[in-house]
Scaffold this active site. Structure first.
Site, PDB file in Angstrom:
ATOM      1  N   THR A  58       0.841  -1.195   0.000  1.00 42.28           N
ATOM      2  CA  THR A  58       0.000   0.000   0.000  1.00 42.28           C
ATOM      3  C   THR A  58       0.876   1.245   0.000  1.00 42.28           C
ATOM      4  OG1 THR A  58      -1.654  -1.200   1.302  1.00 42.28           O
ATOM      5  CG2 THR A  58      -1.801   1.206   1.314  1.00 42.28           C
TER       6      THR A  58
ATOM      7  N   GLY B 113      -9.637  12.437   9.218  1.00 40.84           N
ATOM      8  CA  GLY B 113      -8.403  11.804   9.696  1.00 40.84           C
ATOM      9  C   GLY B 113      -7.237  12.183   8.803  1.00 40.84           C
TER      10      GLY B 113
ATOM     11  N   ILE C  72      -5.829  10.718   6.097  1.00 38.83           N
ATOM     12  CA  ILE C  72      -6.000  10.691   4.636  1.00 38.83           C
ATOM     13  C   ILE C  72      -6.861  11.867   4.176  1.00 38.83           C
ATOM     14  CG2 ILE C  72      -7.118   9.425   2.736  1.00 38.83           C
ATOM     15  CD1 ILE C  72      -6.133   6.852   3.960  1.00 38.83           C
TER      16      ILE C  72
ATOM     17  N   LEU D  82      -7.287  14.775   5.440  1.00 31.59           N
ATOM     18  CA  LEU D  82      -6.643  16.092   5.514  1.00 31.59           C
ATOM     19  C   LEU D  82      -5.466  16.192   4.542  1.00 31.59           C
ATOM     20  CD1 LEU D  82      -6.892  16.632   9.363  1.00 31.59           C
ATOM     21  CD2 LEU D  82      -8.455  17.404   7.569  1.00 31.59           C
TER      22      LEU D  82
ATOM     23  N   HIS E 233      22.178  26.974  14.460  1.00 35.70           N
ATOM     24  CA  HIS E 233      21.401  28.199  14.265  1.00 35.70           C
ATOM     25  C   HIS E 233      21.660  28.733  12.863  1.00 35.70           C
ATOM     26  CE1 HIS E 233      19.461  31.999  15.136  1.00 35.70           C
ATOM     27  NE2 HIS E 233      20.491  32.594  14.551  1.00 35.70           N
TER      28      HIS E 233
HETATM   29  P1  FAD Z   1       0.712  -3.139   3.079  1.00 34.38           P
HETATM   30  O1  FAD Z   1       1.592  -2.020   2.719  1.00 34.38           O
HETATM   31  O2  FAD Z   1      -0.744  -2.957   2.937  1.00 34.38           O
HETATM   32  O3  FAD Z   1       1.179  -4.363   2.160  1.00 34.38           O
HETATM   33  C1  FAD Z   1       0.535  -5.582   2.143  1.00 34.38           C
HETATM   34  C2  FAD Z   1       0.802  -6.268   0.812  1.00 34.38           C
HETATM   35  O4  FAD Z   1       0.331  -7.610   0.900  1.00 34.38           O
HETATM   36  C3  FAD Z   1       0.075  -5.645  -0.372  1.00 34.38           C
HETATM   37  O5  FAD Z   1       0.987  -5.318  -1.389  1.00 34.38           O
HETATM   38  C4  FAD Z   1      -0.884  -6.736  -0.848  1.00 34.38           C
HETATM   39  O6  FAD Z   1      -1.016  -6.787  -2.251  1.00 34.38           O
HETATM   40  C5  FAD Z   1      -0.187  -7.987  -0.357  1.00 34.38           C
HETATM   41  N1  FAD Z   1      -1.078  -9.125  -0.126  1.00 34.38           N
HETATM   42  C6  FAD Z   1      -2.213  -9.160   0.620  1.00 34.38           C
HETATM   43  N2  FAD Z   1      -2.711 -10.412   0.655  1.00 34.38           N
HETATM   44  C7  FAD Z   1      -1.888 -11.173  -0.086  1.00 34.38           C
HETATM   45  C8  FAD Z   1      -1.846 -12.553  -0.414  1.00 34.38           C
HETATM   46  N3  FAD Z   1      -2.767 -13.412   0.041  1.00 34.38           N
HETATM   47  N4  FAD Z   1      -0.858 -12.988  -1.211  1.00 34.38           N
HETATM   48  C9  FAD Z   1       0.090 -12.153  -1.686  1.00 34.38           C
HETATM   49  N5  FAD Z   1       0.131 -10.840  -1.400  1.00 34.38           N
HETATM   50  C10 FAD Z   1      -0.846 -10.358  -0.601  1.00 34.38           C
HETATM   51  N6  FAD Z   1       1.872   5.422   6.678  1.00 34.38           N
HETATM   52  C11 FAD Z   1       2.917   6.162   7.104  1.00 34.38           C
HETATM   53  O7  FAD Z   1       3.626   5.748   8.021  1.00 34.38           O
HETATM   54  N7  FAD Z   1       3.198   7.368   6.532  1.00 34.38           N
HETATM   55  C12 FAD Z   1       2.457   7.877   5.534  1.00 34.38           C
HETATM   56  O8  FAD Z   1       2.738   8.965   5.039  1.00 34.38           O
HETATM   57  C13 FAD Z   1       1.353   7.124   5.076  1.00 34.38           C
HETATM   58  N8  FAD Z   1       0.575   7.594   4.083  1.00 34.38           N
HETATM   59  C14 FAD Z   1      -0.476   6.842   3.650  1.00 34.38           C
HETATM   60  C15 FAD Z   1      -1.286   7.367   2.644  1.00 34.38           C
HETATM   61  C16 FAD Z   1      -2.367   6.643   2.189  1.00 34.38           C
HETATM   62  C17 FAD Z   1      -3.228   7.222   1.096  1.00 34.38           C
HETATM   63  C18 FAD Z   1      -2.636   5.351   2.721  1.00 34.38           C
HETATM   64  C19 FAD Z   1      -3.777   4.525   2.208  1.00 34.38           C
HETATM   65  C20 FAD Z   1      -1.840   4.833   3.722  1.00 34.38           C
HETATM   66  C21 FAD Z   1      -0.757   5.576   4.199  1.00 34.38           C
HETATM   67  N9  FAD Z   1       0.059   5.111   5.234  1.00 34.38           N
HETATM   68  C22 FAD Z   1       1.099   5.864   5.677  1.00 34.38           C
HETATM   69  C23 FAD Z   1      -0.166   3.793   5.858  1.00 34.38           C
HETATM   70  C24 FAD Z   1       0.798   2.750   5.275  1.00 34.38           C
HETATM   71  O9  FAD Z   1       0.632   2.680   3.877  1.00 34.38           O
HETATM   72  C25 FAD Z   1       0.569   1.395   5.909  1.00 34.38           C
HETATM   73  O10 FAD Z   1       0.629   1.515   7.319  1.00 34.38           O
HETATM   74  C26 FAD Z   1       1.608   0.400   5.466  1.00 34.38           C
HETATM   75  O11 FAD Z   1       1.603   0.254   4.071  1.00 34.38           O
HETATM   76  C27 FAD Z   1       1.372  -0.958   6.114  1.00 34.38           C
HETATM   77  O12 FAD Z   1       2.351  -1.852   5.699  1.00 34.38           O
HETATM   78  P2  FAD Z   1       2.092  -3.413   5.649  1.00 34.38           P
HETATM   79  O13 FAD Z   1       3.375  -4.013   5.207  1.00 34.38           O
HETATM   80  O14 FAD Z   1       1.522  -3.877   6.931  1.00 34.38           O
HETATM   81  O15 FAD Z   1       0.960  -3.668   4.551  1.00 34.38           O
HETATM   82  P1  NAI Z   2      -8.214   7.734  10.305  1.00 36.15           P
HETATM   83  O1  NAI Z   2      -8.524   6.699  11.281  1.00 36.15           O
HETATM   84  O2  NAI Z   2      -6.976   8.526  10.413  1.00 36.15           O
HETATM   85  O3  NAI Z   2      -9.400   8.800  10.242  1.00 36.15           O
HETATM   86  C1  NAI Z   2     -10.721   8.423   9.977  1.00 36.15           C
HETATM   87  C2  NAI Z   2     -11.631   9.543  10.433  1.00 36.15           C
HETATM   88  O4  NAI Z   2     -12.923   9.279   9.965  1.00 36.15           O
HETATM   89  C3  NAI Z   2     -11.718   9.672  11.945  1.00 36.15           C
HETATM   90  O5  NAI Z   2     -11.542  11.008  12.299  1.00 36.15           O
HETATM   91  C4  NAI Z   2     -13.110   9.150  12.268  1.00 36.15           C
HETATM   92  O6  NAI Z   2     -13.666   9.749  13.408  1.00 36.15           O
HETATM   93  C5  NAI Z   2     -13.850   9.539  11.003  1.00 36.15           C
HETATM   94  N1  NAI Z   2     -15.031   8.735  10.721  1.00 36.15           N
HETATM   95  C6  NAI Z   2     -15.211   7.409  10.923  1.00 36.15           C
HETATM   96  N2  NAI Z   2     -16.427   7.039  10.494  1.00 36.15           N
HETATM   97  C7  NAI Z   2     -17.027   8.152   9.998  1.00 36.15           C
HETATM   98  C8  NAI Z   2     -18.283   8.420   9.388  1.00 36.15           C
HETATM   99  N3  NAI Z   2     -19.161   7.452   9.180  1.00 36.15           N
HETATM  100  N4  NAI Z   2     -18.553   9.677   8.999  1.00 36.15           N
HETATM  101  C9  NAI Z   2     -17.641  10.676   9.194  1.00 36.15           C
HETATM  102  N5  NAI Z   2     -16.442  10.475   9.761  1.00 36.15           N
HETATM  103  C10 NAI Z   2     -16.128   9.228  10.146  1.00 36.15           C
HETATM  104  O7  NAI Z   2      -8.304   6.992   8.891  1.00 36.15           O
HETATM  105  P2  NAI Z   2      -7.859   7.427   7.442  1.00 36.15           P
HETATM  106  O8  NAI Z   2      -7.682   8.887   7.347  1.00 36.15           O
HETATM  107  O9  NAI Z   2      -8.793   6.747   6.511  1.00 36.15           O
HETATM  108  O10 NAI Z   2      -6.435   6.739   7.326  1.00 36.15           O
HETATM  109  C11 NAI Z   2      -6.311   5.310   7.444  1.00 36.15           C
HETATM  110  C12 NAI Z   2      -4.995   4.944   8.019  1.00 36.15           C
HETATM  111  O11 NAI Z   2      -3.945   5.247   7.136  1.00 36.15           O
HETATM  112  C13 NAI Z   2      -4.732   5.667   9.322  1.00 36.15           C
HETATM  113  O12 NAI Z   2      -4.732   4.723  10.347  1.00 36.15           O
HETATM  114  C14 NAI Z   2      -3.386   6.262   9.187  1.00 36.15           C
HETATM  115  O13 NAI Z   2      -2.541   5.841  10.189  1.00 36.15           O
HETATM  116  C15 NAI Z   2      -2.845   5.772   7.841  1.00 36.15           C
HETATM  117  N6  NAI Z   2      -2.312   6.928   7.137  1.00 36.15           N
HETATM  118  C16 NAI Z   2      -1.214   7.542   7.650  1.00 36.15           C
HETATM  119  C17 NAI Z   2      -0.712   8.660   7.073  1.00 36.15           C
HETATM  120  C18 NAI Z   2       0.456   9.317   7.688  1.00 36.15           C
HETATM  121  O14 NAI Z   2       1.077   8.714   8.543  1.00 36.15           O
HETATM  122  N7  NAI Z   2       0.791  10.526   7.299  1.00 36.15           N
HETATM  123  C19 NAI Z   2      -1.296   9.246   5.882  1.00 36.15           C
HETATM  124  C20 NAI Z   2      -2.477   8.554   5.450  1.00 36.15           C
HETATM  125  C21 NAI Z   2      -2.939   7.430   6.062  1.00 36.15           C
END
Ligand code: FAD
Ligand code: NAI
Length: 463
Positions: A42, A179, A181, A183, A442
């Site tokens: 992801t 949350g 995403i 923002l 600084h």
């Molecule tokens: P994932 O990255 O989800 O990887 C799991 C992998 O397993 C996937 O590639 C999937 O295809 C594969 N898979 C699943 N099932 C199978 C199977 N049965 N066989 C083979 N392959 C399989 N986190 C941050 O720390 N900083 C950020 O800035 C940040 N920004 C984000 C922005 C967005 C839009 C999103 C959605 C998430 C963001 N996150 C961020 C969260 C972060 O992406 C996840 O916490 C992180 O990717 C989790 O890592 P993971 O290895 O657990 O799983």
């Molecule tokens: P989130 O858990 O951060 O925020 C979800 C928000 O949606 C919460 O404020 C919650 O109260 C609200 N909500 C829940 N149900 C609702 C409803 N029915 N109507 C209106 N509001 C509702 O989840 P988000 O933003 O989807 O991100 C998912 C995950 O991805 C987070 O856990 C985060 O850790 C990770 N992520 C991390 C980033 C980073 O580290 N910079 C960037 C993007 C994602």
């Protein structure tokens, strides 16, 4: 014939790929099963990396149109080439995912392409192939949480994945969920010209973050043009010939209001992803939220099967998954490995950035822990004044008796980089006085961290 491995990791996201690389570095024979056509999960494909590329590009676009002239840089009004901006983002994905492919080759990790199914402890099936292995690590990550009754088509009603790919800037974007995403991606499209309304169920955005920071941040986002509907829920999204009608009402019940939107982004959290993995057949237990249950050694209830990252409990953050991957690989290779869950930073990559580590004031109060607060605003920081990036502050919370740092919260430009200093301090059990007595370069924004530390028990110099 079956192949024999020491370790088969299912999922090549940050947790899985770091686990595979560390295990291979420590001498284990490793395969990593990934069904996506690129490594990195992801985070690299549809999360951290593409979102940060768009945040960077959209921020520069916005600055070119607003603050360049203040610095004597005369440019004509910047014109958006969205196709190119999306291509810039895709290049970032490409560079990063290819980097992991290179690291797999370098460390002699076999990437088994396809869907991994746990057939039994010690056996992973990928298509017709059976991988025999001493240990299995489930690192299958998470997926978008669905909003009941609202169908995501990734065109007009999108998850974060569709929001990274919009073909044109929506006139009106309604974001469900205030949350991380909502923002971050809300900021991208706001900077590119969309009117953004965030509908948040709770009374505040970013639940769980330090209240004072959230208050300050909400004000700043409003100045940037965000509209917030807090304590509000979405009840319906209807597709019309032109655009969408979004019905909302107070979370506690009340009159319905209808918002117009061109695009709705559903960002209400993520859920563990274990579909098709064969957990039931293998007898691996999950909790009420579908997360794989593990003990303090990342072991599931089945011997030889482990899990980490987004598919287990804890913050869904890439660096949390990475730390778990490395710690688990170290343990499987017979070494010591551990994760300090008290010092995992969180960063929201907006402008300004919001960054934190450790306890919030609310958490300390609830736990009945007495603490001192040291705060320093960027308005009093030389570099911030030079750069005109004076929004925000650094806040340090330290134990009243021992002065040990319990939490650090930053809102400010580059807060996401500065928080690393606080993480190091907390990992080394520093007191606020320890930080206050360190020499900081600084002029840097980081000096605000030293000044906030000085403010905990004494007086900051520049205030
Ligand atoms: P994932 O990255 O989800 O990887 C799991 C992998 O397993 C996937 O590639 C999937 O295809 C594969 N898979 C699943 N099932 C199978 C199977 N049965 N066989 C083979 N392959 C399989 N986190 C941050 O720390 N900083 C950020 O800035 C940040 N920004 C984000 C922005 C967005 C839009 C999103 C959605 C998430 C963001 N996150 C961020 C969260 C972060 O992406 C996840 O916490 C992180 O990717 C989790 O890592 P993971 O290895 O657990 O799983
Ligand atoms: P989130 O858990 O951060 O925020 C979800 C928000 O949606 C919460 O404020 C919650 O109260 C609200 N909500 C829940 N149900 C609702 C409803 N029915 N109507 C209106 N509001 C509702 O989840 P988000 O933003 O989807 O991100 C998912 C995950 O991805 C987070 O856990 C985060 O850790 C990770 N992520 C991390 C980033 C980073 O580290 N910079 C960037 C993007 C994602």
């Amino acid at each position: 014939m079956a192949d024999a491995f020491d370790l088969v990791v299912i999922g090549a996201g940050p947790g899985g790929y770091e686990c595979a690389i560390k295990a291979a570095q420590l001498g284990l024979k490793v395969a990593c099963v990934e069904k996506r056509d690129r490594l990195g999960g992801t985070c690299l494909n549809i999360g951290c990396i593409p979102s940060k590329a768009l945040l960077h590009a959209s921020e520069l676009f916005h600055e070119a149109g607003t603050s360049f002239s203040d610095m004597g840089i005369e440019v004509s009004k910047p014109k958006l080439n969205l196709k190119q901006m999306l291509a810039f983002k895709d290049e970032a994905i490409d560079g990063n995912t290819k980097g992991i492919e290179f690291l797999f080759k370098k460390n002699k990790i076999e990437w088994v392409k396809g869907e991994g199914v746990i057939d039994a402890p010690g056996k992973v099936k990928v298509g017709d192939r059976v991988l025999e292995t001493k240990n299995i690590v489930i690192a299958t990550g998470s997926d978008v949480a669905k909003l009941p009754g609202v169908e995501i088509d990734e065109k007009t009603v999108v998850s974060s994945t569709g929001a990274l790919e919009l073909g044109k800037v929506p006139g009106k974007l309604v974001v469900v969920g205030g949350g991380v995403i909502g923002l971050e991606l809300g900021s991208v499209w706001r900077r590119l010209g969309a009117e953004v309304t965030v509908v948040e169920f709770l009374d505040n955005i970013l639940p769980g973050m330090d209240g004072e920071v959230v208050k300050n941040f909400t004000r700043t986002l409003k100045k940037q043009g965000f509209t917030f509907k807090l304590g509000t829920k979405v009840t319906k999204v209807e597709k019309q010939k032109s655009g969408l009608k979004v019905s909302v009402e107070p979370a506690k019940g009340g009159d319905t209001e209808v918002l117009d939107a061109d695009v709705v982004l559903v960002a209400i959290g993520r859920v563990a992803y274990t579909e098709g993995l064969g957990l039931d057949k293998a007898g691996v237990a999950t909790d009420k939220r579908g997360r794989v249950e593990v003990d303090e050694n990342f072991k599931t209830n089945v011997d030889g099967i482990y899990a980490l990252g987004d598919c287990i409990a804890g913050p869904m953050l890439a660096h949390k998954a990475m730390e778990e991957g490395v710690a688990l690989a170290e343990r499987l290779a017979g070494h010591y490995g551990a994760v300090n869950y008290d010092a995992i930073p969180g960063v929201v990559y907006t402008s300004p950035e919001v960054a934190s580590v450790g306890k919030t004031e609310e958490q300390l109060k609830e736990a009945g822990i007495e603490y001192n607060v040291g705060k320093f605003p960027f308005t009093a920081n030389g570099r911030a004044k030079a750069n005109k990036t004076t929004d925000g502050f650094v806040k340090i919370l330290a134990d009243k008796k021992t002065d040990r740092v319990l939490g650090v919260h930053i809102i400010g430009v580059n807060g996401g980089e500065m928080i690393a200093e606080a993480v190091i301090a907390m990992e080394l059990s520093a007191s606020s006085e320890d930080i206050a007595r360190i020499c900081f370069a600084h002029p840097t924004m980081s000096e605000a961290v030293k000044e906030a530390a000085l403010a905990v028990t004494g007086l900051p110099i520049h205030m």
